[in-house]
Scaffold this active site. Structure first.
Site, short mmCIF file in Angstrom:
data_model
loop_
_atom_site.label_atom_id
_atom_site.label_comp_id
_atom_site.label_asym_id
_atom_site.label_seq_id
_atom_site.Cartn_x
_atom_site.Cartn_y
_atom_site.Cartn_z
N VAL A 1 -22.05 -16.34 -3.86
CA VAL A 1 -22.80 -17.58 -3.26
C VAL A 1 -24.47 -17.56 -3.05
O VAL A 1 -25.15 -18.31 -3.97
CB VAL A 1 -22.34 -18.23 -1.94
CG1 VAL A 1 -23.05 -19.22 -1.46
CG2 VAL A 1 -20.86 -18.46 -2.15
N ASP B 1 -30.08 -8.66 1.64
CA ASP B 1 -28.86 -8.45 1.62
C ASP B 1 -28.87 -7.05 2.23
O ASP B 1 -29.64 -6.10 1.98
CB ASP B 1 -28.49 -8.21 0.00
CG ASP B 1 -26.74 -8.31 0.03
OD1 ASP B 1 -25.96 -9.28 -0.35
OD2 ASP B 1 -26.20 -7.07 0.71
N ARG C 1 -26.82 -3.23 -3.96
CA ARG C 1 -26.88 -4.50 -4.64
C ARG C 1 -28.29 -4.87 -4.89
O ARG C 1 -28.78 -5.45 -5.87
CB ARG C 1 -26.32 -5.50 -3.77
CG ARG C 1 -26.58 -7.11 -4.12
CD ARG C 1 -25.57 -7.35 -5.19
NE ARG C 1 -25.39 -9.00 -5.24
CZ ARG C 1 -25.07 -9.44 -6.64
NH1 ARG C 1 -24.88 -8.70 -7.50
NH2 ARG C 1 -25.00 -10.62 -6.53
N THR D 1 -17.00 -14.23 5.25
CA THR D 1 -16.52 -14.71 6.24
C THR D 1 -15.04 -14.27 6.05
O THR D 1 -14.01 -15.22 5.87
CB THR D 1 -16.47 -16.09 6.69
OG1 THR D 1 -16.53 -16.86 5.56
CG2 THR D 1 -17.88 -16.75 7.27
N THR E 1 -18.14 -20.18 4.96
CA THR E 1 -17.39 -21.04 5.25
C THR E 1 -16.59 -20.68 6.51
O THR E 1 -16.46 -19.59 6.64
CB THR E 1 -16.06 -21.17 4.00
OG1 THR E 1 -16.58 -21.20 3.00
CG2 THR E 1 -15.18 -22.20 4.27
N CYS F 1 -11.51 -17.37 -0.72
CA CYS F 1 -11.51 -18.71 -0.20
C CYS F 1 -10.28 -19.38 0.04
O CYS F 1 -9.93 -19.19 1.35
CB CYS F 1 -12.38 -19.53 -1.29
SG CYS F 1 -14.19 -19.03 -1.51
N ARG G 1 -11.28 -9.50 -4.74
CA ARG G 1 -10.97 -9.47 -3.38
C ARG G 1 -9.70 -10.32 -3.16
O ARG G 1 -9.35 -11.29 -3.56
CB ARG G 1 -12.11 -9.97 -2.60
CG ARG G 1 -13.52 -9.30 -2.18
CD ARG G 1 -14.40 -10.12 -1.81
NE ARG G 1 -14.86 -11.06 -2.84
CZ ARG G 1 -16.11 -12.09 -2.45
NH1 ARG G 1 -16.52 -11.93 -1.41
NH2 ARG G 1 -16.31 -12.73 -3.19
N1 LIG Z 1 -17.34 -17.00 -3.78
C1 LIG Z 1 -16.88 -17.96 -3.69
O1 LIG Z 1 -16.20 -18.47 -4.59
C2 LIG Z 1 -17.17 -19.08 -2.54
C3 LIG Z 1 -17.39 -20.43 -2.62
C4 LIG Z 1 -17.88 -21.34 -1.75
C5 LIG Z 1 -18.03 -20.83 -0.47
N2 LIG Z 1 -17.95 -19.40 -0.19
C6 LIG Z 1 -18.45 -18.76 1.06
O2 LIG Z 1 -19.55 -18.33 1.08
C7 LIG Z 1 -19.69 -17.02 1.80
C8 LIG Z 1 -20.15 -16.13 1.11
O3 LIG Z 1 -19.17 -15.70 -0.03
P1 LIG Z 1 -19.70 -14.67 -1.33
O4 LIG Z 1 -18.54 -14.88 -2.18
O5 LIG Z 1 -20.88 -15.04 -1.70
O6 LIG Z 1 -19.34 -13.27 -0.58
P2 LIG Z 1 -19.98 -12.02 -1.28
O7 LIG Z 1 -19.16 -10.79 -0.62
O8 LIG Z 1 -20.00 -11.88 -2.78
O9 LIG Z 1 -21.54 -11.63 -0.71
C9 LIG Z 1 -21.97 -11.57 0.47
C10 LIG Z 1 -22.99 -10.84 0.50
O10 LIG Z 1 -23.61 -10.80 1.78
C11 LIG Z 1 -24.09 -9.42 1.99
N3 LIG Z 1 -24.03 -9.30 3.29
C12 LIG Z 1 -23.03 -9.04 4.32
N4 LIG Z 1 -23.46 -8.96 5.72
C13 LIG Z 1 -24.64 -9.15 5.47
C14 LIG Z 1 -25.75 -9.14 6.50
N5 LIG Z 1 -25.34 -9.13 7.91
N6 LIG Z 1 -27.15 -9.32 6.23
C15 LIG Z 1 -27.22 -9.59 4.81
N7 LIG Z 1 -26.37 -9.39 3.82
C16 LIG Z 1 -25.07 -9.40 4.22
C17 LIG Z 1 -22.89 -8.35 1.37
O11 LIG Z 1 -23.67 -7.42 0.93
C18 LIG Z 1 -22.78 -9.42 0.04
O12 LIG Z 1 -23.74 -8.74 -0.96
C19 LIG Z 1 -18.50 -16.68 2.53
O13 LIG Z 1 -18.11 -17.61 3.81
C20 LIG Z 1 -17.44 -17.49 1.35
O14 LIG Z 1 -16.30 -18.16 2.12
C21 LIG Z 1 -17.46 -18.59 -1.30
#
Ligand SMILES: NC(=O)c1ccc[n+]([C@@H]2O[C@H](COP(=O)([O-])OP(=O)(O)OC[C@H]3O[C@@H](n4cnc5c(N)ncnc54)[C@H](O)[C@@H]3O)[C@@H](O)[C@H]2O)c1
Length: 423
Positions: free
Chosen positions: A14, A32, A37, A84, A119, A259, A330
């Site tokens: 995201v 991050d 990364r 999340t 989310t 999700c 995941r």
């Molecule tokens: N991937 C999807 O399809 C999607 C779609 C809509 C919403 N979401 C929601 O968006 C959010 C993020 O999802 P994602 O798929 O991008 O996750 P992801 O795991 O791909 O990315 C999250 C990133 O956050 C970093 N991170 C973790 N803790 C951190 C912190 N304390 N400080 C800084 N960086 C930190 C991680 O290293 C990782 O690179 C979630 O809540 C997910 O439910 C995801």
């Protein structure tokens, strides 16, 4: 607004595309906690394949990639896109949200806005994140700093519905801030926004999108279990039913990922905390979670029907990611199929072109192999678990070349001509 400097915290599926979109108009700091990364992004490499190296090269001068929140201290808008997840009891694990809020609190200054995109269940932004921001920053919510919530709807691997061209729901902690947040996104999105009256409404709108999908897929999965007993082709039934204008066309299958298979638990957690047991949502989760075992059971049944010996039988699984054309593993429910098949005593190899070679070393425990089409190994059964484009090109001859004697092909995704069994 024009001079805003934006910090995106959490550069995953995201956060990274969002940082790139904002970089078209604003200076961006991308934070991050994962140093690997950050190093990869500095070298224009995105392991999620959501942003091409060329695009990352183009925005290099506008985005600072860092693991140090101090590099974002002159930002005035902080957008949180951290994971999340749920714990082993299916309860929300808010640790990344709490930790990122504490980090922001250290650099937060007067009039800043913190927008959450992760989310959550309704209430997390104001009841969980805001107190952390206040504690660390010593500032007062809605006097010194403000919040917004704007859920992400991006669909990784989907090149049609990208972050830029999906309508975004926006909200703010005051009516004025809601308009500011809405205006911010409107400056960079082509599809526009939908502003709602409160942060809780925006939070709820996201969590029900995925819950509705989960419940609807569970219904289709349950129908597939029934029709399989009756030797009726579920996919053909769905095609027929969907000629009616209001039939919701979904396919049976595995519901993995972070999700659809996770977000409903955020809602059920909050609901149960409030004393209401959400039976329909929980039953749907249970049906969808049981599909991996069901597919493994059907595979064994077809092997027995074909006179195959089960102990030490060689089984090939095609695809291990949770969805097609995406390297995301995941919460992949293909792992349930593998575990069940191994429990029964078969030997399992897995091929997935989307899993990186580096990661394969760590993943050998799942039996990852190189392209079986190019090898000589023969299998007693082949399970097509993910509809990667590459697998759609496999022919009957390819399956027969990989098969040991009579080919048993189990088609979970309805992409094989004449499979032995399909969901
Ligand atoms: N991937 C999807 O399809 C999607 C779609 C809509 C919403 N979401 C929601 O968006 C959010 C993020 O999802 P994602 O798929 O991008 O996750 P992801 O795991 O791909 O990315 C999250 C990133 O956050 C970093 N991170 C973790 N803790 C951190 C912190 N304390 N400080 C800084 N960086 C930190 C991680 O290293 C990782 O690179 C979630 O809540 C997910 O439910 C995801």
């Amino acid at each position: 607004m024009k001079n805003n400097k934006i910090c995106i915290i959490g550069l995953g599926y995201v956060g990274l595309p969002l940082a790139v979109i904002f970089a078209k108009k604003f200076d961006v700091v991308g934070v991050d906690i994962s140093k690997s990364r950050i190093n990869e992004l500095k070298n224009s490499y995105d392991r999620t394949f959501e942003v091409e190296p060329k695009k990352l090269d183009l925005v290099k001068e506008k985005i600072i990639f860092t693991s140090n929140i101090k590099d974002a201290e002159d930002c005035d808008i902080y957008i949180v896109t951290v994971p999340t997840p749920i714990d082993k009891y299916n309860r929300p694990d808010l640790t990344p949200l709490i930790e990122s809020s504490r980090a922001i609190g250290k650099v937060l200054t007067a009039d800043n806005i913190v927008i959450y995109e992760s989310t959550v269940y309704p209430g997390v932004t104001e009841d969980v994140c805001v107190p952390e921001l206040e504690k660390t920053s010593k500032l007062t919510f809605n006097e010194d700093f403000y919040c917004g919530y704007s859920p992400e709807r991006v669909n990784p691997g989907d090149r049609e519905h990208t972050a830029e061209n999906i309508i975004k729901v926006t909200s703010g902690s005051t009516p004025f801030i809601a308009k500011k947040v809405d205006n911010l996104y409107n400056q960079v999105l082509t599809a526009g926004t939908h502003m709602v009256s409160s942060i809780k409404v925006a939070e709820a709108s996201k969590v029900i999108e995925n819950t509705q999908r989960d419940v609807n897929i569970a219904l289709i999965n349950e129908l597939a279990l029934i029709f399989n007993q009756m030797n009726i082709d579920t996919n053909e039934v769905i095609e027929a039913a969907s000629t009616k204008w209001n039939f919701i066309k979904l396919k049976p299958g595995l519901v993995g990922g972070h999700c659809i298979g996770v977000d409903p638990y955020y809602l059920t957690f909050k609901s149960e905390e409030l004393g209401y047991k959400p039976d329909l949502i929980l039953a749907s989760r249970q049906i969808n979670n049981s599909m991996g075992k069901y597919i493994a059971d059907q595979t064994i049944r077809e092997m027995i029907n074909a006179g195959k010996k089960i102990k030490d039988a060689q089984v090939l699984i095609l695809g291990i990611t949770f969805k097609e054309n995406c390297p995301d593993m995941r919460n992949s429910k293909v792992l349930d199929i593998i575990a069940e098949l191994k429990k029964i005593g078969t030997k399992v190899d897995v091929y997935d072109p989307f899993i990186e070679l580096i990661e394969r070393d760590e993943l050998y425990k799942h039996g990852l192999i190189h392209n079986p089409i190019k090898g000589n190994k023969k299998y007693d059964a082949i399970v097509v678990a993910v509809s990667h484009n590459q697998f759609k090109k496999y022919t009957e001859k390819d399956y027969s070349n990989m098969s040991n004697g009579e080919s048993i092909v189990i088609d979970v995704k309805n992409i094989v001509d004449n499979p032995t069994w399909k969901l």
